[in-house]
Design a protein around this motif. Structure first.
Motif, mmCIF file in Angstrom:
data_model
loop_
_atom_site.group_PDB
_atom_site.id
_atom_site.type_symbol
_atom_site.label_atom_id
_atom_site.label_comp_id
_atom_site.label_asym_id
_atom_site.label_seq_id
_atom_site.Cartn_x
_atom_site.Cartn_y
_atom_site.Cartn_z
ATOM 1 N N ALA A 163 0.838 -1.206 0.000
ATOM 2 C CA ALA A 163 0.000 0.000 0.000
ATOM 3 C C ALA A 163 0.866 1.246 0.000
ATOM 4 N N ASP A 164 0.356 2.291 -0.648
ATOM 5 C CA ASP A 164 0.910 3.634 -0.527
ATOM 6 C C ASP A 164 -0.103 4.455 0.268
ATOM 7 N N PHE A 165 0.403 5.453 0.957
ATOM 8 C CA PHE A 165 -0.483 6.294 1.763
ATOM 9 C C PHE A 165 -0.253 7.759 1.409
ATOM 10 N N LEU A 166 -1.316 8.530 1.462
ATOM 11 C CA LEU A 166 -1.212 9.965 1.218
ATOM 12 C C LEU A 166 -1.915 10.700 2.365
ATOM 13 N N LEU A 167 -1.109 11.458 3.085
ATOM 14 C CA LEU A 167 -1.630 12.265 4.197
ATOM 15 C C LEU A 167 -1.718 13.708 3.732
ATOM 16 N N TYR A 168 -2.883 14.283 3.862
ATOM 17 C CA TYR A 168 -3.060 15.694 3.506
ATOM 18 C C TYR A 168 -3.330 16.484 4.784
ATOM 19 N N LEU A 169 -2.427 17.415 5.056
ATOM 20 C CA LEU A 169 -2.583 18.277 6.227
ATOM 21 C C LEU A 169 -2.905 19.664 5.714
ATOM 22 N N HIS A 170 -4.088 20.122 6.003
ATOM 23 C CA HIS A 170 -4.509 21.373 5.360
ATOM 24 C C HIS A 170 -4.191 22.602 6.188
ATOM 25 N N ASP A 171 -3.944 22.420 7.481
ATOM 26 C CA ASP A 171 -3.712 23.611 8.300
ATOM 27 C C ASP A 171 -3.249 23.182 9.686
ATOM 28 N N PHE A 172 -2.474 24.049 10.342
ATOM 29 C CA PHE A 172 -2.041 23.819 11.725
ATOM 30 C C PHE A 172 -2.476 24.993 12.581
ATOM 31 N N ALA A 173 -2.429 24.789 13.897
ATOM 32 C CA ALA A 173 -2.700 25.894 14.806
ATOM 33 C C ALA A 173 -1.637 26.970 14.604
ATOM 34 N N SER A 174 -0.377 26.565 14.448
ATOM 35 C CA SER A 174 0.720 27.432 14.006
ATOM 36 C C SER A 174 1.797 26.527 13.428
ATOM 37 N N ALA A 175 2.865 27.104 12.929
ATOM 38 C CA ALA A 175 3.864 26.314 12.189
ATOM 39 C C ALA A 175 4.417 25.163 13.040
ATOM 40 N N PRO A 176 4.502 23.959 12.468
ATOM 41 C CA PRO A 176 5.047 22.817 13.192
ATOM 42 C C PRO A 176 6.534 22.999 13.498
ATOM 43 N N THR A 177 6.995 22.258 14.477
ATOM 44 C CA THR A 177 8.407 22.277 14.846
ATOM 45 C C THR A 177 9.245 21.656 13.726
ATOM 46 N N ALA A 178 10.428 22.208 13.487
ATOM 47 C CA ALA A 178 11.330 21.617 12.485
ATOM 48 C C ALA A 178 11.653 20.178 12.886
ATOM 49 N N GLY A 179 11.629 19.301 11.908
ATOM 50 C CA GLY A 179 11.906 17.890 12.195
ATOM 51 C C GLY A 179 10.683 17.118 12.652
ATOM 52 N N GLY A 180 9.528 17.768 12.639
ATOM 53 C CA GLY A 180 8.306 17.103 13.076
ATOM 54 C C GLY A 180 7.806 16.079 12.062
ATOM 55 N N TYR A 181 6.938 15.214 12.517
ATOM 56 C CA TYR A 181 6.444 14.155 11.636
ATOM 57 C C TYR A 181 5.160 13.554 12.213
ATOM 58 N N PHE A 182 4.501 12.751 11.387
ATOM 59 C CA PHE A 182 3.397 11.918 11.856
ATOM 60 C C PHE A 182 3.847 10.467 11.772
ATOM 61 N N GLU A 183 3.594 9.702 12.798
ATOM 62 C CA GLU A 183 3.881 8.264 12.760
ATOM 63 C C GLU A 183 2.675 7.534 12.197
ATOM 64 N N LEU A 184 2.948 6.540 11.361
ATOM 65 C CA LEU A 184 1.882 5.649 10.897
ATOM 66 C C LEU A 184 2.036 4.293 11.575
ATOM 67 N N HIS A 185 1.002 3.895 12.260
ATOM 68 C CA HIS A 185 0.947 2.560 12.842
ATOM 69 C C HIS A 185 -0.209 1.803 12.189
ATOM 70 N N ILE A 186 -0.007 0.516 11.940
ATOM 71 C CA ILE A 186 -1.066 -0.323 11.387
ATOM 72 C C ILE A 186 -1.437 -1.369 12.437
ATOM 73 N N VAL A 187 -2.710 -1.386 12.790
ATOM 74 C CA VAL A 187 -3.189 -2.326 13.804
ATOM 75 C C VAL A 187 -4.175 -3.282 13.126
ATOM 76 N N TYR A 188 -3.827 -4.559 13.099
ATOM 77 C CA TYR A 188 -4.617 -5.567 12.390
ATOM 78 C C TYR A 188 -5.718 -6.143 13.261
ATOM 79 N N GLU A 189 -6.746 -6.635 12.550
ATOM 80 C CA GLU A 189 -7.859 -7.301 13.233
ATOM 81 C C GLU A 189 -7.728 -8.814 13.028
ATOM 82 N N PHE A 190 -7.611 -9.522 14.129
ATOM 83 C CA PHE A 190 -7.512 -10.985 14.091
ATOM 84 C C PHE A 190 -8.839 -11.537 14.600
#
Lengths: 154, 150
Positions: free
Chosen positions: A47-74
Protein backbone atom coordinates in the motif's frame (compact mmCIF):
# COMPACT_ATOMS: atom_id res chain seq x y z
CA UNK A 1 7.09 -19.53 -21.50
CA UNK A 2 8.47 -16.41 -19.87
CA UNK A 3 6.08 -14.25 -17.90
CA UNK A 4 6.58 -10.74 -16.56
CA UNK A 5 5.73 -9.62 -13.04
CA UNK A 6 4.05 -6.24 -13.23
CA UNK A 7 1.91 -4.12 -10.95
CA UNK A 8 -1.66 -5.35 -11.12
CA UNK A 9 -3.18 -1.92 -11.77
CA UNK A 10 -2.89 1.73 -11.00
CA UNK A 11 -4.58 1.83 -7.59
CA UNK A 12 -7.49 4.04 -6.66
CA UNK A 13 -7.48 5.92 -3.40
CA UNK A 14 -9.65 4.84 -0.50
CA UNK A 15 -10.38 7.45 2.13
CA UNK A 16 -9.58 6.21 5.63
CA UNK A 17 -9.98 9.57 7.36
CA UNK A 18 -12.40 12.11 5.91
CA UNK A 19 -12.04 15.88 5.82
CA UNK A 20 -14.30 16.36 8.84
CA UNK A 21 -12.89 13.30 10.62
CA UNK A 22 -10.35 12.22 13.19
CA UNK A 23 -7.49 14.50 12.08
CA UNK A 24 -9.47 17.65 12.80
CA UNK A 25 -8.13 19.49 15.87
CA UNK A 26 -5.71 16.64 16.62
CA UNK A 27 -3.42 17.72 19.46
CA UNK A 28 0.33 17.32 19.39
CA UNK A 29 1.20 13.83 20.72
CA UNK A 30 -2.40 12.67 20.19
CA UNK A 31 -3.43 9.88 17.79
CA UNK A 32 -6.08 9.61 15.09
CA UNK A 33 -7.58 6.18 14.43
CA UNK A 34 -8.76 5.64 10.85
CA UNK A 35 -11.76 3.81 9.46
CA UNK A 36 -11.19 0.11 8.80
CA UNK A 37 -9.47 -1.05 5.63
CA UNK A 38 -10.97 -4.36 4.47
CA UNK A 39 -7.77 -6.03 3.36
CA UNK A 40 -8.99 -9.33 4.81
CA UNK A 41 -11.06 -9.57 1.63
CA UNK A 42 -8.95 -7.38 -0.67
CA UNK A 43 -5.77 -9.32 0.17
CA UNK A 44 -3.44 -6.75 -1.33
CA UNK A 45 0.22 -7.11 -0.28
CA UNK A 46 1.33 -3.47 -0.58
CA UNK A 47 0.00 0.00 0.00
CA UNK A 48 0.91 3.63 -0.53
CA UNK A 49 -0.48 6.29 1.76
CA UNK A 50 -1.21 9.97 1.22
CA UNK A 51 -1.63 12.27 4.20
CA UNK A 52 -3.06 15.69 3.51
CA UNK A 53 -2.58 18.28 6.23
CA UNK A 54 -4.51 21.37 5.36
CA UNK A 55 -3.71 23.61 8.30
CA UNK A 56 -2.04 23.82 11.72
CA UNK A 57 -2.70 25.89 14.81
CA UNK A 58 0.72 27.43 14.01
CA UNK A 59 3.86 26.31 12.19
CA UNK A 60 5.05 22.82 13.19
CA UNK A 61 8.41 22.28 14.85
CA UNK A 62 11.33 21.62 12.48
CA UNK A 63 11.91 17.89 12.20
CA UNK A 64 8.31 17.10 13.08
CA UNK A 65 6.44 14.15 11.64
CA UNK A 66 3.40 11.92 11.86
CA UNK A 67 3.88 8.26 12.76
CA UNK A 68 1.88 5.65 10.90
CA UNK A 69 0.95 2.56 12.84
CA UNK A 70 -1.07 -0.32 11.39
CA UNK A 71 -3.19 -2.33 13.80
CA UNK A 72 -4.62 -5.57 12.39
CA UNK A 73 -7.86 -7.30 13.23
CA UNK A 74 -7.51 -10.99 14.09
CA UNK A 75 -11.01 -12.38 14.06
CA UNK A 76 -12.78 -9.66 16.02
CA UNK A 77 -9.73 -8.64 18.07
CA UNK A 78 -7.49 -5.71 17.19
CA UNK A 79 -3.81 -6.26 17.97
CA UNK A 80 -3.53 -2.90 19.68
CA UNK A 81 -1.25 -3.96 22.55
CA UNK A 82 -4.05 -3.15 24.91
CA UNK A 83 -7.59 -4.50 25.31
CA UNK A 84 -8.10 -5.38 21.65
CA UNK A 85 -10.75 -2.86 20.62
CA UNK A 86 -8.58 0.09 19.58
CA UNK A 87 -11.06 2.31 21.37
CA UNK A 88 -9.06 3.50 24.35
CA UNK A 89 -5.42 4.54 24.29
CA UNK A 90 -3.65 1.98 22.09
CA UNK A 91 -0.18 0.80 23.09
CA UNK A 92 1.63 1.76 19.91
CA UNK A 93 5.13 0.32 19.62
CA UNK A 94 7.71 -0.69 17.02
CA UNK A 95 5.46 -3.73 16.61
CA UNK A 96 2.74 -1.61 14.99
CA UNK A 97 4.99 1.05 13.44
CA UNK A 98 4.86 1.25 9.62
CA UNK A 99 6.58 4.52 8.74
CA UNK A 100 6.59 8.28 9.07
CA UNK A 101 5.26 11.30 7.22
CA UNK A 102 7.89 14.07 7.56
CA UNK A 103 6.21 17.45 8.03
CA UNK A 104 7.44 20.70 6.55
CA UNK A 105 7.94 23.25 9.33
CA UNK A 106 5.50 25.71 7.80
CA UNK A 107 1.85 26.39 8.47
CA UNK A 108 0.68 25.54 4.97
CA UNK A 109 -1.12 22.78 3.06
CA UNK A 110 0.98 19.63 2.76
CA UNK A 111 0.45 16.41 0.82
CA UNK A 112 2.88 13.83 2.19
CA UNK A 113 3.40 10.38 0.72
CA UNK A 114 4.52 7.12 2.28
CA UNK A 115 4.97 4.37 -0.29
CA UNK A 116 5.65 0.66 -0.57
CA UNK A 117 4.33 -0.34 2.83
CA UNK A 118 3.76 -4.11 3.19
CA UNK A 119 0.29 -4.94 4.49
CA UNK A 120 -1.07 -8.23 5.78
CA UNK A 121 -4.15 -10.27 4.75
CA UNK A 122 -6.30 -8.91 7.58
CA UNK A 123 -8.68 -6.02 8.00
CA UNK A 124 -6.82 -3.22 9.73
CA UNK A 125 -6.99 0.33 10.97
CA UNK A 126 -4.29 2.92 10.70
CA UNK A 127 -3.28 5.10 13.62
CA UNK A 128 -1.59 8.44 12.93
CA UNK A 129 0.30 9.97 15.85
CA UNK A 130 1.04 13.67 15.73
CA UNK A 131 4.72 14.29 16.50
CA UNK A 132 5.07 17.66 14.82
CA UNK A 133 4.85 19.89 17.88
CA UNK A 134 1.61 21.58 16.86
CA UNK A 135 -2.06 20.71 16.80
CA UNK A 136 -3.95 20.46 13.53
CA UNK A 137 -6.34 23.39 13.28
CA UNK A 138 -9.92 22.93 14.43
CA UNK A 139 -11.28 23.12 10.89
CA UNK A 140 -12.29 20.53 8.28
CA UNK A 141 -9.89 19.60 5.51
CA UNK A 142 -7.13 17.16 6.50
CA UNK A 143 -7.51 13.68 5.03
CA UNK A 144 -5.77 10.31 4.92
CA UNK A 145 -5.96 7.93 1.96
CA UNK A 146 -4.66 4.48 1.16
CA UNK A 147 -3.79 3.07 -2.29
CA UNK A 148 -3.54 -0.73 -2.25
CA UNK A 149 -1.93 -2.81 -4.99
CA UNK A 150 0.07 -5.93 -5.73
CA UNK A 151 2.07 -7.78 -8.34
CA UNK A 152 0.54 -9.70 -11.24
CA UNK A 153 2.07 -12.41 -13.40
CA UNK A 154 1.44 -11.71 -17.09
CA UNK B 1 5.05 11.74 27.93
CA UNK B 2 3.84 10.04 31.09
CA UNK B 3 0.32 11.46 31.26
CA UNK B 4 -0.50 9.63 34.50
CA UNK B 5 2.40 11.41 36.23
CA UNK B 6 1.47 14.70 34.56
CA UNK B 7 -2.10 14.29 35.78
CA UNK B 8 -0.83 13.88 39.36
CA UNK B 9 1.37 16.99 39.02
CA UNK B 10 -1.54 19.01 37.62
CA UNK B 11 -3.77 17.97 40.50
CA UNK B 12 -1.71 20.20 42.81
CA UNK B 13 -3.73 23.28 43.86
CA UNK B 14 -1.19 25.71 42.39
CA UNK B 15 -2.17 24.69 38.86
CA UNK B 16 -5.93 24.86 39.41
CA UNK B 17 -6.49 28.35 38.04
CA UNK B 18 -3.79 28.26 35.39
CA UNK B 19 -4.51 28.05 31.68
CA UNK B 20 -2.98 25.13 29.78
CA UNK B 21 -0.21 27.42 28.52
CA UNK B 22 0.51 28.79 32.01
CA UNK B 23 0.59 25.31 33.51
CA UNK B 24 2.94 24.07 30.75
CA UNK B 25 5.27 27.04 31.35
CA UNK B 26 5.22 26.45 35.11
CA UNK B 27 6.01 22.75 34.74
CA UNK B 28 8.78 23.41 32.22
CA UNK B 29 10.40 25.83 34.66
CA UNK B 30 10.69 23.20 37.41
CA UNK B 31 14.29 22.17 37.99
CA UNK B 32 16.21 19.97 40.41
CA UNK B 33 19.91 20.05 41.32
CA UNK B 34 21.95 17.20 39.97
CA UNK B 35 25.45 16.18 41.08
CA UNK B 36 27.98 16.07 38.26
CA UNK B 37 31.68 15.38 37.91
CA UNK B 38 33.44 18.75 38.17
CA UNK B 39 37.13 18.90 39.03
CA UNK B 40 38.07 22.30 40.44
CA UNK B 41 41.32 23.78 41.72
CA UNK B 42 42.10 26.86 43.78
CA UNK B 43 42.27 28.70 40.48
CA UNK B 44 38.58 27.92 39.89
CA UNK B 45 37.70 28.77 43.48
CA UNK B 46 39.31 32.22 43.12
CA UNK B 47 36.73 32.98 40.46
CA UNK B 48 33.74 32.30 42.67
CA UNK B 49 34.82 33.00 46.28
CA UNK B 50 35.52 36.25 48.10
CA UNK B 51 38.88 36.78 49.81
CA UNK B 52 37.58 35.92 53.31
CA UNK B 53 35.83 32.83 51.92
CA UNK B 54 38.98 31.62 50.16
CA UNK B 55 41.05 32.18 53.33
CA UNK B 56 38.50 30.15 55.32
CA UNK B 57 38.62 27.30 52.82
CA UNK B 58 42.43 27.26 52.79
CA UNK B 59 42.53 27.23 56.58
CA UNK B 60 40.05 24.34 56.77
CA UNK B 61 41.96 22.34 54.14
CA UNK B 62 45.33 23.01 55.82
CA UNK B 63 43.99 21.93 59.20
CA UNK B 64 42.46 18.73 57.80
CA UNK B 65 45.56 17.93 55.74
CA UNK B 66 47.61 17.89 58.92
CA UNK B 67 45.61 14.94 60.25
CA UNK B 68 44.42 13.14 57.10
CA UNK B 69 46.64 11.68 54.40
CA UNK B 70 43.72 11.75 51.96
CA UNK B 71 43.12 15.43 52.52
CA UNK B 72 46.86 16.08 52.31
CA UNK B 73 46.96 14.53 48.83
CA UNK B 74 43.74 16.27 47.85
CA UNK B 75 45.25 19.57 48.95
CA UNK B 76 48.13 19.07 46.51
CA UNK B 77 45.65 18.30 43.73
CA UNK B 78 43.62 21.37 44.67
CA UNK B 79 46.74 23.46 44.14
CA UNK B 80 47.25 22.07 40.63
CA UNK B 81 45.09 23.66 37.93
CA UNK B 82 43.35 21.12 35.69
CA UNK B 83 40.35 20.72 33.45
CA UNK B 84 36.77 19.72 34.40
CA UNK B 85 37.62 16.04 33.89
CA UNK B 86 40.54 16.18 36.33
CA UNK B 87 43.36 16.14 33.80
CA UNK B 88 46.23 18.07 35.38
CA UNK B 89 44.78 18.49 38.85
CA UNK B 90 41.82 19.65 40.85
CA UNK B 91 39.38 17.69 43.00
CA UNK B 92 35.90 16.53 42.07
CA UNK B 93 33.31 18.69 43.84
CA UNK B 94 30.63 16.26 42.64
CA UNK B 95 32.20 13.27 44.37
CA UNK B 96 30.60 11.86 47.52
CA UNK B 97 33.92 11.97 49.41
CA UNK B 98 34.56 15.67 48.78
CA UNK B 99 30.96 16.61 49.51
CA UNK B 100 30.99 14.60 52.76
CA UNK B 101 34.22 16.29 53.81
CA UNK B 102 32.62 19.67 53.15
CA UNK B 103 29.68 18.71 55.40
CA UNK B 104 32.09 18.12 58.31
CA UNK B 105 34.59 20.87 57.46
CA UNK B 106 33.25 23.37 59.95
CA UNK B 107 32.87 25.97 57.20
CA UNK B 108 29.76 28.21 57.23
CA UNK B 109 26.71 26.54 55.66
CA UNK B 110 26.44 29.25 53.02
CA UNK B 111 30.05 28.66 51.94
CA UNK B 112 29.55 24.88 51.91
CA UNK B 113 26.53 25.33 49.63
CA UNK B 114 28.57 27.55 47.35
CA UNK B 115 31.37 24.98 47.11
CA UNK B 116 28.95 22.10 46.58
CA UNK B 117 27.32 24.15 43.85
CA UNK B 118 30.55 23.80 41.87
CA UNK B 119 29.69 20.11 41.48
CA UNK B 120 26.01 20.58 40.66
CA UNK B 121 23.90 21.61 37.75
CA UNK B 122 20.17 22.07 37.45
CA UNK B 123 18.15 19.89 35.15
CA UNK B 124 14.48 20.10 34.25
CA UNK B 125 12.16 17.74 36.05
CA UNK B 126 10.00 17.05 33.00
CA UNK B 127 10.61 16.54 29.33
CA UNK B 128 9.17 19.58 27.57
CA UNK B 129 5.44 19.82 28.30
CA UNK B 130 3.20 21.53 25.75
CA UNK B 131 -0.22 23.12 26.36
CA UNK B 132 -1.68 20.16 24.42
CA UNK B 133 -0.04 17.76 26.87
CA UNK B 134 -1.64 19.66 29.74
CA UNK B 135 -5.03 19.60 28.01
CA UNK B 136 -4.78 15.86 27.40
CA UNK B 137 -3.73 15.20 30.99
CA UNK B 138 -6.61 17.36 32.22
CA UNK B 139 -8.97 15.43 29.97
CA UNK B 140 -10.15 18.54 28.14
CA UNK B 141 -8.66 17.30 24.87
CA UNK B 142 -8.68 13.67 23.64
CA UNK B 143 -5.48 11.65 23.38
CA UNK B 144 -7.12 9.53 20.70
CA UNK B 145 -9.63 10.63 18.06
CA UNK B 146 -11.47 7.86 16.23
CA UNK B 147 -12.77 8.21 12.69
CA UNK B 148 -16.55 8.09 12.67
CA UNK B 149 -16.85 8.68 16.42
CA UNK B 150 -17.79 12.22 17.38
Amino acid sequence: MVSAILWNARPSGEELIAAAGALKNLANAASAVSAECANGTGLYPLADFLLYLHDFASAPTAGGYFELHIVYEFGAIMGDGEDGDLAGTPNLTANTFAGIFPVNAADEDQYIQLVGVPIGPHDFKCVLTNKCGQAIANTDGSTFNIFRYGYESQ
Amino acid sequence: MNYDALQIELAKPSYATMTDQEAADAINSLTVPETVTAFKSYRSLCAVLTDPELVAVQAAVDAAAAVSARVAVSKKMLELPGDEAGNGGGIDFGSAGVREWLDYSGLPAELIAKLKGLGERTSTVWETVTPDDVAMARGTRPKVQIEGVA
